[in-house]
Scaffold this active site. Structure first.
Site, PDB file in Angstrom:
ATOM      1  N   CYS A 141     -72.473 -15.344 -27.875  1.00 10.46           N
ATOM      2  CA  CYS A 141     -73.970 -15.446 -28.320  1.00 10.46           C
ATOM      3  C   CYS A 141     -74.447 -14.663 -29.326  1.00 10.46           C
ATOM      4  CB  CYS A 141     -74.815 -15.354 -26.824  1.00 10.46           C
ATOM      5  SG  CYS A 141     -74.204 -16.797 -25.876  1.00 10.46           S
ATOM      6  N   GLU A 142     -73.761 -14.502 -30.322  1.00 10.27           N
ATOM      7  CA  GLU A 142     -74.423 -13.787 -31.563  1.00 10.27           C
ATOM      8  C   GLU A 142     -74.325 -14.406 -32.638  1.00 10.27           C
ATOM      9  OE1 GLU A 142     -74.000  -9.536 -32.075  1.00 10.27           O
ATOM     10  OE2 GLU A 142     -73.518  -9.277 -29.663  1.00 10.27           O
ATOM     11  N   TYR A 153     -67.185  -5.876 -40.530  1.00  4.14           N
ATOM     12  CA  TYR A 153     -67.072  -5.410 -41.666  1.00  4.14           C
ATOM     13  C   TYR A 153     -67.322  -6.699 -42.844  1.00  4.14           C
ATOM     14  CZ  TYR A 153     -63.864  -2.195 -39.037  1.00  4.14           C
ATOM     15  OH  TYR A 153     -63.304  -1.460 -37.948  1.00  4.14           O
ATOM     16  N   GLY A 213     -50.687   2.396 -40.529  1.00  2.76           N
ATOM     17  CA  GLY A 213     -50.826   1.462 -39.389  1.00  2.76           C
ATOM     18  C   GLY A 213     -51.022   0.024 -39.878  1.00  2.76           C
ATOM     19  N   ARG A 214     -51.850  -0.405 -40.459  1.00  4.07           N
ATOM     20  CA  ARG A 214     -52.237  -1.863 -41.032  1.00  4.07           C
ATOM     21  C   ARG A 214     -51.041  -2.472 -41.569  1.00  4.07           C
ATOM     22  NH1 ARG A 214     -57.264  -3.777 -42.162  1.00  4.07           N
ATOM     23  NH2 ARG A 214     -58.097  -1.247 -42.365  1.00  4.07           N
ATOM     24  N   GLU A 236     -48.529   8.090 -42.082  1.00  2.00           N
ATOM     25  CA  GLU A 236     -49.142   7.674 -41.017  1.00  2.00           C
ATOM     26  C   GLU A 236     -49.583   6.189 -41.263  1.00  2.00           C
ATOM     27  OE1 GLU A 236     -51.503  11.646 -39.212  1.00  2.00           O
ATOM     28  OE2 GLU A 236     -52.537   9.837 -40.371  1.00  2.00           O
ATOM     29  N   GLY A 276     -53.689   4.373 -44.575  1.00  2.00           N
ATOM     30  CA  GLY A 276     -54.592   3.706 -45.465  1.00  2.00           C
ATOM     31  C   GLY A 276     -54.278   2.590 -46.616  1.00  2.00           C
TER      32      GLY A 276
HETATM   33  N1  LLP Z   1     -54.371   8.056 -39.877  1.00  2.00           N
HETATM   34  C1  LLP Z   1     -55.658   8.266 -39.507  1.00  2.00           C
HETATM   35  C2  LLP Z   1     -55.893   9.605 -39.053  1.00  2.00           C
HETATM   36  C3  LLP Z   1     -56.357   7.265 -39.455  1.00  2.00           C
HETATM   37  O1  LLP Z   1     -57.770   7.439 -38.781  1.00  2.00           O
HETATM   38  C4  LLP Z   1     -55.894   5.852 -39.381  1.00  2.00           C
HETATM   39  C5  LLP Z   1     -57.005   4.638 -39.282  1.00  2.00           C
HETATM   40  C6  LLP Z   1     -54.632   5.511 -39.867  1.00  2.00           C
HETATM   41  C7  LLP Z   1     -53.828   6.800 -39.957  1.00  2.00           C
HETATM   42  C8  LLP Z   1     -54.148   4.269 -40.054  1.00  2.00           C
HETATM   43  O2  LLP Z   1     -54.654   3.908 -41.204  1.00  2.00           O
HETATM   44  P1  LLP Z   1     -54.028   2.394 -41.984  1.00  2.00           P
HETATM   45  O3  LLP Z   1     -52.919   2.725 -42.605  1.00  2.00           O
HETATM   46  O4  LLP Z   1     -54.115   1.374 -40.639  1.00  2.00           O
HETATM   47  O5  LLP Z   1     -55.329   1.990 -42.814  1.00  2.00           O
HETATM   48  N2  LLP Z   1     -60.734  -1.019 -37.711  1.00  2.00           N
HETATM   49  C9  LLP Z   1     -60.564  -0.755 -39.039  1.00  2.00           C
HETATM   50  C10 LLP Z   1     -59.830   0.020 -39.482  1.00  2.00           C
HETATM   51  C11 LLP Z   1     -59.938   1.521 -38.930  1.00  2.00           C
HETATM   52  C12 LLP Z   1     -58.909   2.551 -39.433  1.00  2.00           C
HETATM   53  C13 LLP Z   1     -59.071   3.822 -38.504  1.00  2.00           C
HETATM   54  N3  LLP Z   1     -58.183   4.827 -39.001  1.00  2.00           N
HETATM   55  C14 LLP Z   1     -60.242  -2.263 -39.555  1.00  2.00           C
HETATM   56  O6  LLP Z   1     -60.118  -3.398 -38.811  1.00  2.00           O
HETATM   57  O7  LLP Z   1     -60.168  -2.492 -40.977  1.00  2.00           O
END
Ligand code: LLP
Length: 428
Positions: free
Chosen positions: A350-351, A324, A283-284, A281, A245
């Site tokens: 085309c949007e 978003y 990601g981003r 966890e 997150g």
């Molecule tokens: N753990 C779980 C259970 C998750 O559902 C997610 C992301 C993460 C970890 C990793 O979250 P992060 O650290 O990346 O924020 N497509 C959207 C983001 C969707 C995130 C979904 N879940 C965007 O482009 O902003």
């Protein structure tokens, strides 16, 4: 552009911008556009920074594969000793193929199918983050049937507003994710201790692109209090998964990213009396700023009311602005004109929603010029589609003056490989 991107954007090359010593214009000429470019060094820096903050903690970092599931990115994670947070058997297979050990993989997600649970059990993943009572029962039944000992964490929905975009907010009671403390309490009370499924973890993930520490603090403190309550009742919690997150800077002049040290400090303080393993966890935060999307201007169209810079990337390559209304910084790759222009930067799809930026100020550019869309290392390629029958873009990794293709541009034949040309009609 200023330097928030830790992919080292290097404006000193003769005529164009480089990244980690590699000229972006040369990459575009060699591989074509649209082209995703990732800096290996930038990803390693983030991993290192996180590891430094975790010293002294019993912590496992499970990279959220959904952010960017490219094999080369996963290999970087594996080489650095990271585990993975997965949400499908496709992600499981990608991780195992990239060398991420099953015992460092946690399986999250609200809709794990029976086949996926079986595959993950057989692979011996470390833990399932369970999101509903039905899933818990199925997992228990499958673990017992197969005589496979495994671990589960209850995903708590702490009813906390992550103060992020509604579509990526997951910790409110109205969201589909996790279960209430009350429901979790019942699960622990009823769980048969003889089962091969050890219910010995808690998991909380309240959303993504969070730029404020308070929601994390509240969610973790509630989870910590629950863990103490459970411990008091004799339920041993060995793992507490704090989710992902952590937000990043998409906008140089506005977003204020959270310092990783401050984030880990909140985790440490909120969970100070917890003695088990912490799972992270992210990601981003690990990959977003390490990537950029190179795109070429097809033409400039002077509409009735607005000037449109039509580029060869589209919402199928980077969906975030359409989905978003997300902001991504955009800049020319070649040394830019002093004159400025205001324009909408749009793709060929085309949007009307296929718009990367509205009323954006850019240095004056022309058809054929290269632009870079910044901060596309996360949730860009991994969310790409073939909409408008556009092939998936190529991806390149750069590493200290070298570069390598890490995904070939999809060909028409690959894109249409599953099409059935002559359907074999059958009757029941
Ligand atoms: N753990 C779980 C259970 C998750 O559902 C997610 C992301 C993460 C970890 C990793 O979250 P992060 O650290 O990346 O924020 N497509 C959207 C983001 C969707 C995130 C979904 N879940 C965007 O482009 O902003």
């Amino acid at each position: 552009m200023s330097q928030s991107c830790n992919a080292r954007i290097d404006p000193t090359l003769s005529s164009s911008v480089g990244i980690d010593g590699v000229d972006l214009a040369v990459l575009a000429a060699r591989f074509g556009t649209p082209l995703q470019v990732y800096s290996a060094g930038a990803i390693r820096q983030r991993i290192h920074a996180l590891h430094c903050e975790l010293i002294g903690l019993d912590a496992m970092v499970c990279y959220a594969v959904k952010a960017n599931s490219n094999h080369a990115v996963l290999q970087l994670m594996a080489q650095a000793g990271l585990g993975a947070d997965i949400v499908s058997s496709g992600e499981l297979r990608r991780c195992l193929r990239a060398g991420i050990a099953a015992e460092r993989i946690v399986f999250s997600g609200v809709g794990k199918s029976e086949a996926e649970i079986i595959e993950a059990l057989d692979a011996r993943v470390s833990r399932f983050n369970v999101e509903s009572f039905d899933e818990l029962c199925l997992l228990r039944q499958l673990a017992d049937q197969r005589a496979t000992t495994t671990h589960a964490a209850v995903r708590i929905n702490p009813d906390v507003d992550a103060q992020t975009h509604a579509k990526i907010s997951t910790g409110r009671a109205e969201n589909k994710f996790g279960v209430s403390f009350d429901e979790a309490r019942r699960w622990f009370a009823q769980h048969p201790r003889t089962s091969r499924l050890r219910l010995d973890g808690l998991h909380v993930h309240i959303g993504s692109q969070i730029l404020n520490l308070d929601p994390f603090r509240v969610a973790l403190e509630r989870t910590a209090a629950f863990q103490r309550e459970l411990a008091g009742q004799g339920h041993l919690i060995t793992s507490l998964d704090v989710g992902g997150g952590l937000g990043v800077r998409y906008r140089d002049d506005e977003d204020r990213a959270i310092d990783i040290a401050d984030y880990v400090d909140v985790v440490r303080r909120s969970l100070h009396d917890f003695r088990g393993r912490l799972v992270f966890e992210p990601g981003r935060w690990l990959v977003a700023e390490a990537g950029l999307l190179l795109t070429r201007i097809i033409r400039i169209k002077h509409g009735q009311q607005r000037r449109f810079v039509v580029v060869d990337a589209a919402m199928n390559d980077l969906l975030r602005p359409s989905l978003y209304d997300a902001w991504h910084d955009i800049a020319p790759v070649l040394k830019a004109s002093e004159n400025r222009m205001t324009c909408d930067i749009v793709g060929p799809v085309c949007e009307t929603g296929d718009t990367f930026a509205r009323s954006r100020e850019l240095p004056e550019c022309a058809a054929g010029d290269l632009l870079m869309i910044r901060t596309t290392g996360a949730y860009a390629a991994s969310m790409a589609s073939n909409y408008n029958s556009r092939p998936l873009a190529a991806e390149v990794m750069v590493d200290d003056g070298r570069y390598a293709a890490i995904r070939q541009r999809q060909t028409f034949e690959q894109m249409t490989a599953g099409d059935v040309m002559t359907p074999q009609w059958q009757s029941l």
